[in-house]
Design an enzyme around this catalytic site. Sequence first.
Site, PDB file in Angstrom:
ATOM      1  N   ASP A 227      63.820  31.777  44.695  1.00  0.00           N
ATOM      2  CA  ASP A 227      62.474  31.358  45.031  1.00  0.00           C
ATOM      3  C   ASP A 227      62.413  31.295  46.560  1.00  0.00           C
ATOM      4  O   ASP A 227      63.438  31.171  47.238  1.00  0.00           O
ATOM      5  CB  ASP A 227      62.145  29.998  44.405  1.00  0.00           C
ATOM      6  N   TRP A 228      61.218  31.371  47.108  1.00  0.00           N
ATOM      7  CA  TRP A 228      61.061  31.547  48.551  1.00  0.00           C
ATOM      8  C   TRP A 228      61.603  30.332  49.321  1.00  0.00           C
ATOM      9  O   TRP A 228      61.127  29.221  49.166  1.00  0.00           O
ATOM     10  CB  TRP A 228      59.600  31.821  48.870  1.00  0.00           C
TER      11      TRP A 228
END
Length: 793
Positions: A227-228
């Site tokens: 995930d970012w």
Amino acid sequence: MSTRAMPDVDHLLNQLSLAEKVSLLAGQDFWSLPAIERIGLRSLVMSDGPIGIRGVGWAPDDPSVALPSPTALAAAWDPELAETAGRLLGQEARRKGVHVVLGPTVNLQRTPLGGRHFECYSEDPLLSGEIAVGFVRGVQRLGVGTTVKHLVGNDFETDRMEVDVRIGERALREIYLPPFERVVAAGGWGVMSAYNGVNGAPMAANGRLQDEVLKQEWGFDGVVVSDWRAARSTVGAALGGLDIAMPQLENPWGQALVDAVNAGEVPPEVVDDKVRRVLRLARRVGALGDDVPADLDELAELDGEAVARELAARSFVLVRNENWTLPLEPAGLSRVAVVGALAMDARVLGGGSAQVSPPHAISPLDGLRLALGGTDVEYAVGADPRPFLPALHRPATVTIADHEFEVEPAAVRWIGSLPGGLDPAGVDGLRLATTFTPDADGEHTFAVSGFGTFRLTINGDEKYAGTLHPPGTGRADLLLSPREQRVTAVLTAGEPAEIVLEQTIVPGAGHSVATTLGHRPPSPDEDGMIEEAVALAAVSDVAVVVVGTTEQVESEGFDRTSLALPGRQDELVSRVAAANPRTVVVVNAGSPVLMPWADEVAATLLTWFPGQEGGAALADVLLGVTEPGGRLPTTWPRRERDCPVLEIAPKDGVVAYDEGVFVGYRGWLRQKTAPLYAFGHGLGYTTWHYEEMTVDATEAVVTLRNAGARSGREVVQVYVAPVTPDDRRPPRWLAGFANVAAHPDETVTVRIALPARTWTIWDGGWRTIPGDYRVIAAHAVDDDRLTAVVTIS
């Protein structure tokens, strides 16, 4: 998917230096990986895509089809329909030059307070997994990758970046991992790891789950992307099964990973395995050599508007319909009251990464007015739960540098590439202009919201000049804590007013812009708005009241604090229902809300966040053009205190899933509390007689007949239950389902597979529990129709 020209991944891998290999494992910017032209590798582009494909920018001049929310897709209980949704988004991705869609989300709806549940499918792992498989199959048919997310335990938003989720091994295997496992078994090409930790290890560095279980045990040959900004350690993430760390910002790899390999902290073969997976993904999506999906030309192009409209209607769940109030007969209607702020200002999608800019959005009011052209459809606000004024519903011209485009309503928002391909370094401002001709005399309220410095003029008079967010404000504050400035202007009905909103943009910072010109016409106070709605309802043939959540209540980034509808919407419903016995309530929320008025109204329809065609689909369903096809993918409580799992409160950085496998309806059944509406519940416009069922250990064969006067659909749900109660397991659980359709008096037979896992528990491995089981064909988890017994040995 078949392909032409299959590059030898290992041959290409051997041509790369260590620095080149490592470069392919981290973002070169916010959305993409770098290209290496000498081996024929083009840049791999990723995009958010739960309900629409945004692309690398959020540009209003390149709109995206907005489908209903993922929960709505699960409410249809139809993997084939999910595949159609996936095909459309795969089509959109290819149009926008996107190779990988960041979805679907299969985290479970463990507690109804989860802020992002509208982006998840269900509280049940089997339903979530089957819908996800359909969606993934559809997207990947177009040669576009998917990343099923978020592995694992990201079932809430509170402290999601740091919290450690403690999940027992049995609950992991039986409840939380099965949707991911099902997608992997069906050939999914990507998995996204979660922000949170699980059992003491951050998921981006969780070798136990990402390497041992996902890659080794399940045989996953795709990529694991973070995930970012979830990857925060160089060596830990490298050894923990992560393949791609995104985005470029604050990335722990790059030269640090090269140094770790050279220092002997990360074996070279670990990096090679990651690069091999990236190249394999590039080959699959047509970004390597001449490799392209061979059957693209054979797939007919889908009509986005038609698909969005069908998905919405098929997802709507009719939970109450006293005396067959619905469908409405247009010929018997002379006046229809449409009530509620959310009837005009439609919330068609959830907040956060699920957001896109659709080409249009049809509100419930617009949908009904279009469908009831010969009927007087009158509107009253009644109650307004929105803390911000809605965007002015008028066309506006937006000018940025030398690029000009139109928007309606008067709002501009983008993240990433600027409209028209403009260079952010040369952009220092934005101008939004519109001519507004009011319908009413009096004091109109206008509002500026967004982030930055603004100037608002009305007929040349400056009404506001100031900064809503100072420079340097963090991105999270900008998106999750927006601000608004209101002003008033006395206008005359029928006389045009020239309105100009100017925004100053710091050169180079124009990659993230939000500007809204809000408006509210002259109106009574809160008490007066309710009285106005009640008076309208009292003189109408039917009252349609639209209520729901707002972006400030239900969105990515935070969890809900209450299941109650915001504002005075409950009071509005009760007052309108008392004035008109034919009151139909439309609830637009992505997850359960309390409905204290449930027994007071004639009909209640749940529409989730229905996408850009939501208002048109609503009119179709209310007027009987289409049957509401949905069944509940979650349990809806009567009271908050009844929920088996509710509170989200990390203690010392930990959330313990102490309920084990008793999640959702499993927990409701264990505590023997009746909810307001049970998992699987939903009404249609016909009736069904379940006539016969035969079962064995591998399938249930169910015959049923449409006993009503209209064609319709039924979701046949099959549950299994130990004849002898077993405290280790729920009283019953979903084992399979099928979506069937039939004309009046038509009989259909459906075969529903019962997977081998149906009869097992996790006990250090999958172990079959022998004995007698009731196999139940049901309309809902609490609505049995046929029962048979099968013996498992």
